[in-house]
Design a protein around this motif. Structure first.
Motif, PDB file in Angstrom:
ATOM      1  N   ALA A 152      52.711  26.722  15.634  1.00 31.27           N
ATOM      2  CA  ALA A 152      53.094  27.214  14.421  1.00 31.27           C
ATOM      3  C   ALA A 152      54.225  27.823  14.328  1.00 31.27           C
ATOM      4  CB  ALA A 152      52.147  27.692  13.490  1.00 31.27           C
ATOM      5  N   ASN A 153      55.212  28.100  13.647  1.00 30.72           N
ATOM      6  CA  ASN A 153      56.124  29.221  13.358  1.00 30.72           C
ATOM      7  C   ASN A 153      55.903  29.779  12.475  1.00 30.72           C
ATOM      8  OD1 ASN A 153      58.219  28.208  15.578  1.00 30.72           O
ATOM      9  ND2 ASN A 153      58.583  26.644  13.789  1.00 30.72           N
ATOM     10  N   TRP A 154      55.813  31.429  12.287  1.00 32.00           N
ATOM     11  CA  TRP A 154      55.513  32.507  11.520  1.00 32.00           C
ATOM     12  C   TRP A 154      56.921  32.959  10.890  1.00 32.00           C
ATOM     13  CZ3 TRP A 154      50.618  33.173   9.554  1.00 32.00           C
ATOM     14  CH2 TRP A 154      49.395  32.764  10.307  1.00 32.00           C
ATOM     15  N   PHE A 155      56.716  33.188   9.421  1.00 30.40           N
ATOM     16  CA  PHE A 155      57.986  33.725   8.881  1.00 30.40           C
ATOM     17  C   PHE A 155      57.308  34.708   7.827  1.00 30.40           C
ATOM     18  CE2 PHE A 155      59.333  29.564   9.572  1.00 30.40           C
ATOM     19  CZ  PHE A 155      60.325  29.587  10.497  1.00 30.40           C
ATOM     20  N   GLU A 156      58.147  35.852   7.586  1.00 36.53           N
ATOM     21  CA  GLU A 156      57.646  36.822   6.790  1.00 36.53           C
ATOM     22  C   GLU A 156      58.773  36.898   5.378  1.00 36.53           C
ATOM     23  OE1 GLU A 156      57.510  41.531   5.782  1.00 36.53           O
ATOM     24  OE2 GLU A 156      57.916  41.206   7.838  1.00 36.53           O
ATOM     25  N   VAL A 157      58.163  36.784   4.348  1.00 36.96           N
ATOM     26  CA  VAL A 157      59.179  36.957   3.143  1.00 36.96           C
ATOM     27  C   VAL A 157      58.614  38.233   2.192  1.00 36.96           C
ATOM     28  CG1 VAL A 157      59.545  34.513   3.058  1.00 36.96           C
ATOM     29  CG2 VAL A 157      57.435  35.310   1.651  1.00 36.96           C
ATOM     30  N   SER A 158      59.396  38.894   1.764  1.00 38.51           N
ATOM     31  CA  SER A 158      59.483  39.948   0.693  1.00 38.51           C
ATOM     32  C   SER A 158      59.818  39.416  -0.490  1.00 38.51           C
ATOM     33  CB  SER A 158      59.983  41.287   1.002  1.00 38.51           C
ATOM     34  OG  SER A 158      61.517  40.989   0.880  1.00 38.51           O
TER      35      SER A 158
ATOM     36  N   MET B 201      67.824  38.119  25.864  1.00 31.72           N
ATOM     37  CA  MET B 201      67.138  36.809  25.337  1.00 31.72           C
ATOM     38  C   MET B 201      65.526  36.937  25.073  1.00 31.72           C
ATOM     39  SD  MET B 201      67.147  33.202  27.712  1.00 31.72           S
ATOM     40  CE  MET B 201      66.610  34.070  29.051  1.00 31.72           C
ATOM     41  N   ARG B 202      65.182  36.354  24.086  1.00 30.32           N
ATOM     42  CA  ARG B 202      64.011  36.670  23.597  1.00 30.32           C
ATOM     43  C   ARG B 202      63.069  35.341  23.592  1.00 30.32           C
ATOM     44  NH1 ARG B 202      63.746  38.035  17.295  1.00 30.32           N
ATOM     45  NH2 ARG B 202      61.757  37.496  16.800  1.00 30.32           N
ATOM     46  N   PHE B 203      61.909  35.390  24.233  1.00 29.24           N
ATOM     47  CA  PHE B 203      61.234  34.209  24.322  1.00 29.24           C
ATOM     48  C   PHE B 203      59.811  34.706  23.652  1.00 29.24           C
ATOM     49  CE2 PHE B 203      64.034  34.035  27.817  1.00 29.24           C
ATOM     50  CZ  PHE B 203      64.337  32.651  27.902  1.00 29.24           C
ATOM     51  N   THR B 204      59.168  33.508  23.493  1.00 29.66           N
ATOM     52  CA  THR B 204      57.854  33.453  22.618  1.00 29.66           C
ATOM     53  C   THR B 204      56.844  32.993  23.556  1.00 29.66           C
ATOM     54  OG1 THR B 204      57.979  31.027  22.193  1.00 29.66           O
ATOM     55  CG2 THR B 204      58.635  32.733  20.595  1.00 29.66           C
ATOM     56  N   GLY B 205      55.501  33.396  23.415  1.00 27.35           N
ATOM     57  CA  GLY B 205      54.637  33.240  24.464  1.00 27.35           C
ATOM     58  C   GLY B 205      54.032  31.831  24.756  1.00 27.35           C
ATOM     59  N   ILE B 206      54.971  30.854  24.808  1.00 29.16           N
ATOM     60  CA  ILE B 206      54.628  29.383  24.874  1.00 29.16           C
ATOM     61  C   ILE B 206      55.268  28.857  25.941  1.00 29.16           C
ATOM     62  CG2 ILE B 206      54.025  29.024  22.502  1.00 29.16           C
ATOM     63  CD1 ILE B 206      56.699  28.525  21.883  1.00 29.16           C
ATOM     64  N   GLY B 207      55.133  29.443  27.397  1.00 30.36           N
ATOM     65  CA  GLY B 207      55.473  28.774  28.369  1.00 30.36           C
ATOM     66  C   GLY B 207      56.882  28.795  28.707  1.00 30.36           C
ATOM     67  N   LEU B 208      57.781  29.774  28.465  1.00 31.20           N
ATOM     68  CA  LEU B 208      59.172  29.474  28.871  1.00 31.20           C
ATOM     69  C   LEU B 208      59.574  30.501  29.768  1.00 31.20           C
ATOM     70  CD1 LEU B 208      60.852  29.149  25.344  1.00 31.20           C
ATOM     71  CD2 LEU B 208      60.606  27.325  27.116  1.00 31.20           C
ATOM     72  N   ALA B 209      58.473  31.051  30.627  1.00 30.13           N
ATOM     73  CA  ALA B 209      58.899  31.825  31.723  1.00 30.13           C
ATOM     74  C   ALA B 209      60.043  31.366  32.807  1.00 30.13           C
ATOM     75  CB  ALA B 209      57.570  32.427  32.485  1.00 30.13           C
ATOM     76  N   ALA B 210      59.519  30.268  33.087  1.00 31.74           N
ATOM     77  CA  ALA B 210      60.478  29.258  33.969  1.00 31.74           C
ATOM     78  C   ALA B 210      61.929  29.382  33.571  1.00 31.74           C
ATOM     79  CB  ALA B 210      60.245  27.869  34.419  1.00 31.74           C
ATOM     80  N   ALA B 211      61.979  29.697  32.529  1.00 35.14           N
ATOM     81  CA  ALA B 211      63.536  29.652  31.837  1.00 35.14           C
ATOM     82  C   ALA B 211      64.263  31.001  31.985  1.00 35.14           C
ATOM     83  CB  ALA B 211      63.621  29.201  30.480  1.00 35.14           C
ATOM     84  N   LEU B 212      63.767  32.037  32.436  1.00 31.13           N
ATOM     85  CA  LEU B 212      64.229  33.455  32.664  1.00 31.13           C
ATOM     86  C   LEU B 212      65.451  33.512  33.492  1.00 31.13           C
ATOM     87  CD1 LEU B 212      60.989  35.664  32.505  1.00 31.13           C
ATOM     88  CD2 LEU B 212      62.759  35.386  30.643  1.00 31.13           C
ATOM     89  N   VAL B 213      65.422  32.471  34.448  1.00 33.40           N
ATOM     90  CA  VAL B 213      66.646  32.678  35.222  1.00 33.40           C
ATOM     91  C   VAL B 213      67.118  31.218  35.376  1.00 33.40           C
ATOM     92  CG1 VAL B 213      67.626  32.913  37.546  1.00 33.40           C
ATOM     93  CG2 VAL B 213      65.885  34.795  36.533  1.00 33.40           C
ATOM     94  N   VAL B 214      68.093  30.816  34.594  1.00 32.34           N
ATOM     95  CA  VAL B 214      68.628  29.378  34.641  1.00 32.34           C
ATOM     96  C   VAL B 214      69.801  29.358  35.399  1.00 32.34           C
ATOM     97  CG1 VAL B 214      69.226  27.491  33.035  1.00 32.34           C
ATOM     98  CG2 VAL B 214      67.587  29.240  32.222  1.00 32.34           C
TER      99      VAL B 214
ATOM    100  N   ALA C  31      59.276  35.763  12.206  1.00 28.91           N
ATOM    101  CA  ALA C  31      58.254  36.676  13.094  1.00 28.91           C
ATOM    102  C   ALA C  31      57.904  35.891  14.424  1.00 28.91           C
ATOM    103  CB  ALA C  31      57.027  36.618  12.071  1.00 28.91           C
ATOM    104  N   LEU C  32      57.517  34.983  14.686  1.00 26.85           N
ATOM    105  CA  LEU C  32      56.993  34.520  16.045  1.00 26.85           C
ATOM    106  C   LEU C  32      56.567  33.238  15.953  1.00 26.85           C
ATOM    107  CD1 LEU C  32      53.752  34.222  16.238  1.00 26.85           C
ATOM    108  CD2 LEU C  32      53.918  36.702  16.053  1.00 26.85           C
ATOM    109  N   SER C  33      56.382  32.483  17.118  1.00 24.20           N
ATOM    110  CA  SER C  33      56.111  31.145  17.177  1.00 24.20           C
ATOM    111  C   SER C  33      54.671  31.281  18.175  1.00 24.20           C
ATOM    112  CB  SER C  33      56.972  30.568  17.853  1.00 24.20           C
ATOM    113  OG  SER C  33      58.303  30.164  17.060  1.00 24.20           O
ATOM    114  N   THR C  34      53.955  30.122  17.885  1.00 28.18           N
ATOM    115  CA  THR C  34      52.614  30.197  18.881  1.00 28.18           C
ATOM    116  C   THR C  34      52.907  28.605  19.322  1.00 28.18           C
ATOM    117  OG1 THR C  34      51.452  29.241  17.123  1.00 28.18           O
ATOM    118  CG2 THR C  34      51.150  31.624  17.442  1.00 28.18           C
TER     119      THR C  34
ATOM    120  N   GLY D 261      52.071  39.127  14.824  1.00 33.95           N
ATOM    121  CA  GLY D 261      53.139  39.933  15.295  1.00 33.95           C
ATOM    122  C   GLY D 261      53.065  41.414  14.977  1.00 33.95           C
ATOM    123  N   GLY D 262      52.028  41.953  14.662  1.00 34.54           N
ATOM    124  CA  GLY D 262      51.852  43.417  14.304  1.00 34.54           C
ATOM    125  C   GLY D 262      52.261  43.645  12.758  1.00 34.54           C
TER     126      GLY D 262
END
Length: 443
Positions: A236-242, A1-14, A230-233, A272-273
């Motif tokens: 905002a949400n971030w997307f990459e386009v080529s 499961m992939r989480f962003t850095g926006i306060g979802l640590a409590a959801a790691l074990v549901v 790419a990621l969320s803050t 995000g690098g």
């Protein structure tokens, strides 16, 4: 499961994600033909105290007694709130009542039959739209189409929502769920399929369709070749386009769903690098050549080896720190139409821009020359700092002299490297005290 850095640590074990234990208990049969008058009367009489005991932000507008399991010592009530989120209360002697939203209790039983705890009160008739206050509190740009309950743990409840246009979110709320508590909406793209928290009501291709809209409105003339989340803050949400022409961009989507900015991959390493669909090193080289040409054309000969974008004061202005491979002194370049300025890395601090590629002491011979033009040719500058205050007409640089004698304060016109006045530290006290060691007033 992939989480962003926006306060979802409590959801790691549901754990215990649904009211499974309650649903597995022997359920009373609901009265046929809608809501029984006596059941409503008893519900209206008994639920206000239960609502308070459960800690719900709910003003009871309607209620009904569903039934009881005497063996388990459990009673069940449906409550409609205005304001508040409607649902089912499970009361047990000497225990805090538990609350489950209508969306949770609308799930079919394990045998596929309708759930006997499904909501029936008219005010609770649309459990999907009942989440609208939660969506509004989250700030997500979403017109609700579908929703499902994922479940809850001791502190949070989780819902998936699908929106018009194909986007989707996972809502993280308080438990019990309430618009009065904190609500966060996180794009479905932030979660890998199949995890404890994942989306089922929308698909990733539909969610990524928004990238085409964002790219079309970016003004970058990009025919999208490939795209990725790419990621969320928190904002905002971030997307990459080529793009088909080989260029690439990071697109920032604000919480209101609109494009906030589009950043060339050459300048997007902080997201995000950086870009992975585009060779950003090629883009960086192209930009180096661009700034080399712009600087040379404006009279500052510099073969740009590296550059960094700085915040500008208006849309027509571009401010870039330049590191040169053919000269030791870099500069902060201000490209503003015909009004181009190049600030050395000492003066730039007074103008509010700190160099990171070039040390400011490389510029001290230039500052020494500035003092000479102002009649102070006996000082060879050995240190500098921006003064704490400025005026409407000038920004000020405190300088120290290599002979250890008191230095000076030089005023430069805003966004200029041309000196306009020189003051002693005593004369400049209204700009803040001088702080360089040799300039401090001796007590």
């Amino acid at each position: 499961m992939r989480f962003t850095g926006i306060g979802l640590a409590a959801a790691l074990v549901v754990a215990a994600m649904t009211p499974a234990a309650a649903m597995a208990a022997k359920k009373p049969e609901a009265p046929a033909g809608g809501v029984d008058a006596k059941a409503r009367e008893r519900g209206m009489a008994e639920t206000p105290a239960l609502v308070t005991a459960a800690g719900l932000a709910c003003t009871v507008a309607d209620a009904r007694f569903i039934g009881e399991d005497k063996k388990a010592g459990q009673s069940f009530y449906e409550v409609a709130c205005n304001p508040g989120l409607g649902g089912v209360l499970m009361a047990k002697t000497e225990a805090k009542p538990q609350f489950f939203t209508c969306l949770e209790t609308s799930k079919p039983s394990a045998d596929g039959k309708p759930n006997s705890l499904a909501c029936k009160l008219p005010a609770n008739g649309d459990p999907v739209q009942a989440l609208a206050p939660l969506v509004a509190k989250s700030g997500a740009a979403c017109t609700l189409e579908k929703a499902r309950s994922i479940g809850s743990n001791n502190t949070n409840s989780f819902f998936e929502i699908a929106c018009q246009g194909g986007s989707g979110y996972i809502l993280q709320t308080s438990n019990p769920a309430s618009p009065a508590g904190e609500v966060k909406a996180n794009t479905c793209l932030a979660y890998e399929p199949g995890g404890n928290l994942s989306c089922e009501l929308t698909d990733r291709a539909a969610q990524l369709a928004v990238v085409d809209t964002l790219a079309a409105g970016s003004g970058k003339n990009c025919a999208v070749k490939d795209k990725r989340y790419a990621l969320s803050t928190t904002t905002a949400n971030w997307f990459e386009v080529s793009c088909q022409d080989g260029k690439g961009y990071m697109l920032e989507q604000a919480n209101d769903g609109k494009l906030a900015r589009a950043i060339d991959c050459a300048n997007a390493s902080f997201v995000g690098g950086g870009c992975t669909l585009t060779d950003s090193s090629v883009a960086q080289t192209e930009q180096n050549n661009l700034y080399t040409n712009l600087a040379t054309k404006a009279g500052f000969k510099c073969k740009v080896e590296k550059y960094g974008i700085m915040p500008s004061q208006r849309a027509s202005q571009e401010i870039v720190e330049l590191k040169c491979s053919d000269r030791p002194d870099g500069a902060v370049a201000v490209f503003d139409g015909a009004q181009n300025t190049f600030l050395n890395c000492a003066v730039s601090e007074a103008q509010g821009f700190r160099c990171s590629f070039t040390k400011k002491d490389v510029a001290y011979p230039k500052i020494t020359a500035d003092l000479k033009t102002l009649g102070k040719g006996d000082c060879v500058v050995s240190d500098s700092r921006a003064m704490d205050k400025r005026t409407a007409d000038a920004n000020y640089l405190e300088v120290a002299c290599s002979d250890g004698l008191p230095g000076w304060v030089i005023g430069y016109a805003p966004m200029s490297d041309k000196p306009k006045e020189v003051l002693s530290c005593l004369q400049a006290e209204n700009l803040g005290a001088c702080k360089l060691p040799t300039n401090k007033r001796k007590k």
